[in-house]
Design a protein around this motif. Structure first.
Motif, PDB file in Angstrom:
ATOM      1  N   THR A   1      51.223 -46.351 -15.693  1.00  0.00           N
ATOM      2  CA  THR A   1      51.969 -47.218 -14.779  1.00  0.00           C
ATOM      3  C   THR A   1      51.237 -47.276 -13.448  1.00  0.00           C
ATOM      4  OG1 THR A   1      53.363 -45.396 -14.003  1.00  0.00           O
ATOM      5  CG2 THR A   1      54.169 -46.684 -15.892  1.00  0.00           C
ATOM      6  N   LYS A   2      51.394 -48.384 -12.745  1.00  0.00           N
ATOM      7  CA  LYS A   2      50.651 -48.553 -11.495  1.00  0.00           C
ATOM      8  C   LYS A   2      51.339 -49.589 -10.626  1.00  0.00           C
ATOM      9  CE  LYS A   2      45.896 -49.083  -9.835  1.00  0.00           C
ATOM     10  NZ  LYS A   2      44.481 -49.313 -10.228  1.00  0.00           N
TER      11      LYS A   2
ATOM     12  N   LYS B   1      43.950 -42.948 -19.283  1.00  0.00           N
ATOM     13  CA  LYS B   1      44.553 -44.189 -18.811  1.00  0.00           C
ATOM     14  C   LYS B   1      45.638 -43.883 -17.788  1.00  0.00           C
ATOM     15  CE  LYS B   1      45.271 -48.699 -19.108  1.00  0.00           C
ATOM     16  NZ  LYS B   1      44.241 -49.722 -18.889  1.00  0.00           N
ATOM     17  N   GLN B   2      45.668 -44.672 -16.700  1.00  0.00           N
ATOM     18  CA  GLN B   2      46.842 -44.658 -15.841  1.00  0.00           C
ATOM     19  C   GLN B   2      47.849 -45.611 -16.481  1.00  0.00           C
ATOM     20  OE1 GLN B   2      46.251 -45.255 -11.628  1.00  0.00           O
ATOM     21  NE2 GLN B   2      48.447 -45.406 -11.212  1.00  0.00           N
TER      22      GLN B   2
ATOM     23  N   SER C   1      52.097 -38.074 -11.615  1.00  0.00           N
ATOM     24  CA  SER C   1      51.300 -37.706 -10.453  1.00  0.00           C
ATOM     25  C   SER C   1      51.475 -38.737  -9.347  1.00  0.00           C
ATOM     26  CB  SER C   1      49.815 -37.621 -10.831  1.00  0.00           C
ATOM     27  OG  SER C   1      49.010 -37.475  -9.678  1.00  0.00           O
TER      28      SER C   1
ATOM     29  N   GLY D   1      49.536 -48.548 -21.210  1.00  0.00           N
ATOM     30  CA  GLY D   1      49.946 -49.307 -20.038  1.00  0.00           C
ATOM     31  C   GLY D   1      50.317 -50.747 -20.318  1.00  0.00           C
TER      32      GLY D   1
ATOM     33  N   HIS E   1      53.449 -42.027 -10.545  1.00  0.00           N
ATOM     34  CA  HIS E   1      53.174 -42.795 -11.756  1.00  0.00           C
ATOM     35  C   HIS E   1      52.803 -41.879 -12.917  1.00  0.00           C
ATOM     36  CE1 HIS E   1      53.719 -46.839 -10.396  1.00  0.00           C
ATOM     37  NE2 HIS E   1      52.968 -46.645  -9.329  1.00  0.00           N
TER      38      HIS E   1
ATOM     39  N   TYR F   1      50.330 -40.873 -16.239  1.00  0.00           N
ATOM     40  CA  TYR F   1      48.933 -40.869 -16.668  1.00  0.00           C
ATOM     41  C   TYR F   1      48.845 -40.293 -18.074  1.00  0.00           C
ATOM     42  CZ  TYR F   1      47.798 -41.687 -11.760  1.00  0.00           C
ATOM     43  OH  TYR F   1      47.712 -42.232 -10.496  1.00  0.00           O
TER      44      TYR F   1
ATOM     45  N   TYR G   1      46.393 -38.211 -20.518  1.00  0.00           N
ATOM     46  CA  TYR G   1      45.233 -37.331 -20.546  1.00  0.00           C
ATOM     47  C   TYR G   1      44.751 -37.125 -21.974  1.00  0.00           C
ATOM     48  CZ  TYR G   1      45.150 -35.543 -15.727  1.00  0.00           C
ATOM     49  OH  TYR G   1      45.010 -35.411 -14.377  1.00  0.00           O
TER      50      TYR G   1
ATOM     51  N   VAL H   1      41.366 -37.967 -17.780  1.00  0.00           N
ATOM     52  CA  VAL H   1      42.352 -39.038 -17.798  1.00  0.00           C
ATOM     53  C   VAL H   1      41.838 -40.172 -18.677  1.00  0.00           C
ATOM     54  CG1 VAL H   1      43.563 -40.771 -16.419  1.00  0.00           C
ATOM     55  CG2 VAL H   1      43.247 -38.457 -15.509  1.00  0.00           C
TER      56      VAL H   1
ATOM     57  N   ARG I   1      48.951 -39.137  -7.181  1.00  0.00           N
ATOM     58  CA  ARG I   1      47.575 -39.132  -6.675  1.00  0.00           C
ATOM     59  C   ARG I   1      47.127 -40.474  -6.104  1.00  0.00           C
ATOM     60  NH1 ARG I   1      44.715 -37.503 -12.255  1.00  0.00           N
ATOM     61  NH2 ARG I   1      46.310 -35.929 -11.978  1.00  0.00           N
ATOM     62  N   ASP I   2      47.735 -41.592  -6.537  1.00  0.00           N
ATOM     63  CA  ASP I   2      47.335 -42.885  -5.974  1.00  0.00           C
ATOM     64  C   ASP I   2      48.290 -43.337  -4.867  1.00  0.00           C
ATOM     65  OD1 ASP I   2      49.604 -43.827  -7.266  1.00  0.00           O
ATOM     66  OD2 ASP I   2      48.597 -45.516  -8.241  1.00  0.00           O
TER      67      ASP I   2
END
Length: 761
Positions: free
Chosen positions: A388-389, A385-386, A365, A432, A372, A374, A376, A383, A367-368
């Motif tokens: 990758t960031k 955990k994210q 997604s 992550g 990256h 996520y 689910y 969600v 979204r940020d």
């Protein structure tokens, strides 16, 4: 335009102005001359096949830690096989013996380093090899089958079309259940099943009709107790038509057509319906969560048959859902929902992996603001955990390993100080943690992983760095073997100049815009050169080359005629931040031109040899649209353009691509971006090329631009290519393009075309 003569000469003491002007008028300093054309042609021949020790594609053997590749050495072409576990590298077979055996069988003299094939297939024993030569399949290996002819080779016929007619969803098709007890099919627009034991037939649906029928895309549940069939309400087909003026099999022209949906056309509606075999029950599935379809795709049953999933892309591409349908009740729930105020890049960045039959899902997604991964929770749809960031992007997921809960992926922009488009490889845990770089060299990396994902080959290079190929451990990226290091000696002796990677700030004054500068082999920094931009600004990717261009000589050949050639990725293209990408939305005429112009101005400040009073541009397809648009929307900067097979009006082009970036419903912004609507603004010199049977971009789009230019009394050139599809025109188009730039940017009449070679007796 007068012939382009460069007067910026270093004047030596004792030289008179008369001498200087005489020298300036000589052919030695002219550009676009016959000698330049000859040097341009010669450059390709000097470079072709002269890059040594740079492997072609790596080919891992199935269920094995061995792989083979073909590489060119100073001897010629050599097939190499590598055993990753044993760390051995050796010839894939005895080339001398193969050449001898094949020569004896065919009666032809063969060089073991110029064998008449470039691909091989290993046998089940991973020792014998098969190849195709002289129209036959041959086998070579140890033991009793040392060499033999297996039989004739039949090539697959590829009637290539960009957009096919689509599968006939009304054709009779029978689907057998996993337990082989039942067959399912559509008859009289409805779904039927038949027992394979008794032959008894049962009708499951009764609501199908000619205008709202069940398609033949039936899918059984793994337990054979349920099935899902899609009810289809078709829409009217949109056909585009061509006249093939010069068919090879008849004298008279041929009228052809293709199915080709365009923006705004009606779309078929698909509604999956659930059926229970034992009770012969039809469970209707509500379409409330997917009733404004652009597409309904990826229908898959859960392994335990409790449900099936389907993905819904709402028309307009601002809403995307992963849905799950309960197989006992037909109830629909949302697992994942993506929303965007602009667009969701479903065609370039979609990734989904269902862990443990849907207990968890890995999802990509933006979204940020960056692409990256996520994690689910499947039952709740929340969600967890994210994964990758950061201000970098995931480019590809290579492998999801459920037992170790790790992900192998490619990304760009994470390594500080590097070109943000360069691809590196990483592994990371589902939560992550333990993010590990598997590659790090300042280069673009191309990895090929072994079937068990324990090893990978890594070929890394840049446009100004020849490739190195190594074998690495997929655990930590450590180099296990160096396989090949490219030898560039012959290129350097030929005078080849590496493209220069150049960056400048974009329209916001903060974002780096990346591109390359290509100069001729006889480049003289004391002279000035017109600049030609090779443009492709399609939002579906980024296009400036990042790997070493081993066989891409066209821009170098063009530069030899007396130009500096550039390629740039402006805002509105992909593989950067979402904000960078969003610039294109409902605004394809932008094409990153504000960034491109600033980039070129910055390059000219650093290199005064770039003459920005004489700027040309060329491109094909979306690049053809942009090349023509440059002259319409930025005539003060771009003076000469060559546009090939351009999608000049986004209402005339294919639906899926144009609605993705220009949005739905169709609005005034489509006309505002149209080269047809804006054709009257033309000021520079424009050439349009189009293939008469282009089934990627409707050729009528180019003809409508020509019509508008004629009505506006604008001078231009139109080249129609008989029998040609989506193309830049091949060798003919390339020569037309080069001559056009020489004539209008250099002010020189190009040399006469060479006479064709005499026909063989």
């Amino acid at each position: 335009m007068k012939p382009r003569i460069d007067l910026r000469l270093r004047i030596k003491p004792g030289r008179s102005w008369a001498f200087i002007l005489l020298l300036a008028g000589s052919e030695m300093l002219a550009q676009g001359t016959a000698s330049d054309y000859k040097r341009s042609e010669a450059l390709k021949e000097k470079l072709r096949d002269k890059l040594y020790n740079a492997p072609t594609a790596i080919n891992w053997l199935p269920k094995s830690n061995r792989f083979w590749y073909l590489t060119r050495t100073r001897k010629g072409s050599e097939f190499i096989v590598v055993d990753a576990a044993k760390r051995t590298r050796q010839p894939a077979f005895d080339a001398q013996q193969v050449a001898q055996k094949l020569a004896e069988a065919t009666g032809k003299t063969l060089d073991p380093y110029k064998l008449p094939f470039n691909t091989i297939t290993f046998g089940k024993d991973d020792e014998s090899v098969e190849f195709v030569a002289e129209g036959s399949v041959w086998q070579y290996g140890p033991g009793s089958v040392a060499f033999r002819k297996k039989g004739p080779f039949t090539a697959e016929v590829n009637d290539r079309r960009y957009w096919g007619e689509g599968r006939d969803e009304t054709a009779k098709r029978t689907v057998t259940s996993p337990d082989s007890n039942w067959t399912a099919y559509v008859k009289n627009y409805n779904v039927y099943i038949k027992s394979r034991q008794t032959g008894a037939e049962s009708q499951l649906s009764f609501d199908g009709s000619a205008g709202d029928y069940y398609a033949n895309s039936i899918q059984w549940a793994p337990d054979s107790k349920k099935l899902v069939a899609t009810k289809l309400r078709p829409a009217e087909k949109h056909l585009i038509h061509f006249v093939r003026s010069s068919p090879t099999d008849q004298l008279q022209p041929r009228l052809e057509n293709r199915e080709y949906l365009k923006p705004g056309d009606a779309l078929p509606a698909r509604r999956p319906q659930l059926f229970l075999v034992e009770s012969k029950q039809h469970l209707p599935v509500s379409d409330a969560l997917f009733n404004q379809q652009f597409s309904l795709s990826n229908l898959n049953w859960r392994a335990d048959s409790r449900a099936f999933t389907v993905e819904y892309n709402q028309r307009g591409h601002q809403l995307y859902r992963v849905l799950e349908v309960n197989a006992s009740t037909g109830a629909v729930r949302t697992l994942i929902e993506e929303q965007s105020k602009t667009f969701i890049d479903y065609s370039g960045k979609r990734f989904r992996y269902d862990v443990a039959d849907g207990k968890e899902l890995v999802w990509a997604s933006e979204r940020d603001g960056w692409n990256h991964l996520y994690l689910y929770d499947g039952p709740s749809g929340l969600v967890k955990k994210q994964i990758t960031k950061g201000e970098w992007v995931v480019r590809e997921v290579v492998h999801v390993d459920e037992p170790t809960r790790t992900i192998l992926f490619a990304a760009s922009g994470k390594q500080p100080g590097q070109d943000p488009y360069l691809i590196q490889y990483y592994r990371v845990k589902f939560d992550g943690t333990d993010l590990t770089a598997l590659t790090a060299e300042n280069a673009n990396h191309v990895a090929r992983f072994s079937p068990d994902f324990q090893y990978f080959t890594d070929t890394y290079s840049r446009v100004d760095l020849p490739p190195t190929t190594v074998l690495r451990s997929a655990k930590d990226g450590s180099v296990l073997m160096e396989l090949e290091k490219a030898d560039l000696t012959d290129w350097q002796q030929a005078g080849w100049k590496a493209p220069e990677v150049f960056t400048a700030k974009g329209r916001d004054g903060k974002t780096d815009i990346w591109g390359v500068i290509i100069r001729p082999t006889n480049f003289d920094s004391t002279r000035t050169y017109p600049v030609i931009e090779n443009i492709y600004a399609g939002p579906h990717g980024s296009f400036v080359p990042k790997t070493f261009m081993a066989n891409a000589f066209a821009m170098h050949e063009l530069a030899e005629l007396g130009f500096v050639v550039v390629q740039i990725d402006g805002m509105g293209t992909s593989n950067r931040s979402k904000a960078f990408h969003d610039v294109c939305w409902k605004n394809l005429k932008d094409a990153g031109f504000p960034d491109r112009i600033l980039w070129l101005q910055a390059a000219a400040r650093k290199y005064p040899s770039l003459d920005l009073n004489h700027v040309g541009i060329y491109g094909t397809s979306a690049g053809g649209q942009s090349a023509a648009g440059a002259l319409l929307f930025h005539p003060d900067f771009y003076k000469v353009g060559v546009s090939s097979c351009g999608c000049h009006d986004n209402r005339m082009d294919k639906m899926w691509w144009n609605e993705q970036w220009m949005g739905y419903p169709i609005g005034p912004h489509y006309a505002e971006c149209s080269n047809v609507t804006n054709a009257h603004k033309l000021q520079g010199k424009l050439m349009l090329l189009v293939g008469e049977v282009d089934d990627n971009v409707d050729p009528a789009s180019t003809m409508q631009v020509a019509d508008a230019l004629i009505k506006a009394q604008k001078d231009f050139e139109l080249v129609v290519l008989p029998g040609v599809g989506h193309s830049s025109g091949g060798d003919f188009g390339e020569r037309k393009r080069r001559d056009f730039f020489v004539r209008h940017l250099l002010g020189v009449n190009p040399p006469a075309w060479p006479a064709p070679a005499p026909a063989a007796p």
